[in-house]
Design an enzyme around this catalytic site. Structure first.
Site, PDB file in Angstrom:
ATOM      1  N   HIS A   2       0.838  -1.186   0.000  1.00 36.19           N
ATOM      2  CA  HIS A   2       0.000   0.000   0.000  1.00 36.19           C
ATOM      3  C   HIS A   2       0.876   1.242   0.000  1.00 36.19           C
ATOM      4  CE1 HIS A   2       0.752  -1.172   4.203  1.00 36.19           C
ATOM      5  NE2 HIS A   2       0.883   0.117   4.417  1.00 36.19           N
ATOM      6  N   LYS A   4       2.538   4.731   0.966  1.00 34.34           N
ATOM      7  CA  LYS A   4       2.963   5.401   2.198  1.00 34.34           C
ATOM      8  C   LYS A   4       3.500   6.767   1.788  1.00 34.34           C
ATOM      9  CE  LYS A   4       4.299   0.959   4.250  1.00 34.34           C
ATOM     10  NZ  LYS A   4       4.170   0.140   3.020  1.00 34.34           N
TER      11      LYS A   4
END
Length: 215
Positions: A2, A4
């Protein structure tokens, strides 16, 4: 995996941060991670010309439901000196990711790689002639299911070639196992693995053949 990302707003600039670390103390003090940082000029009284980086970032932030108050400021950021491309992701469980599926992940990476090849043919020449001369490296705070299939797909995307194109170039050398081994995965040390929040089990959640490892 995911995204960041951080956008830290100051009076006259925005600090853009892309990190492989989660916002946990242990990720910063014990585990090894990578951080890209660039300070981008900010002028709220001026609208700057759009760039590919800005367009990609704007779309990603909106798909991630970042407040429009933040997104609206991107047009006031002077992105002309940003010399990198951004490849991000959004949750696949959300319907919003389906609207811009070609703007994220391996598909986006492949698009950028193909364009860079066209712009820098002399640099990519040897790699394109024989991709087996190229090694890629990836590193992260935690590792997901890095199967042979994913690693080989990652390699193709980063090289800007499809699997069929790779087979034409390499013939019988183009096996999923062979291509996967061109991607070197940086993992944490024994100490880091034993002391992180998941314990020592985090080091055995991925199964690689012995020749996938190197010291």
């Amino acid at each position: 995996m995911h995204s960041k990302l951080m956008l830290l707003f100051y009076d006259n600039y925005v600090r853009f941060v892309a990190s492989s670390a989660n916002l946990f103390e242990i990720d910063w003090l014990i585990l090894q991670n990578i951080v890209f940082i660039q300070d981008i000029p900010l002028n709220l009284n001026r609208q700057f010309a759009p760039t590919e980086f800005g367009t990609t970032l704007t779309q990603a932030l909106r798909d991630l439901s970042v407040p429009e108050q933040v997104v609206a400021n991107i047009i006031h950021m002077d992105l002309s000196r940003v010399a990198v491309h951004i490849v991000t992701s959004v949750p696949t469980i959300s319907t919003r990711s389906k609207f811009h599926a070609d703007a994220y992940g391996l598909v986006k990476l492949s698009q950028i790689a193909r364009r860079l090849q066209q712009q820098n043919a002399n640099i990519y020449d040897n790699s394109i002639k024989d991709p087996m001369n190229t090694e890629l490296y990836c590193y992260g705070s935690s590792m997901g299911r890095l199967t042979n299939k994913f690693l080989s797909d990652f390699f193709c995307s980063a090289m800007g070639v499809s699997w069929s194109e790779l087979q034409q170039k390499l013939g019988n050398r183009a096996t999923i196992s062979n291509i996967a081994q061109r991607v070197k995965v940086g993992f944490h040390t024994n100490y880091q693995g034993d002391t992180n929040k998941f314990g020592a089990s985090s080091r055995v959640c991925i199964k690689f053949k012995p020749d996938f490892f190197y010291n």
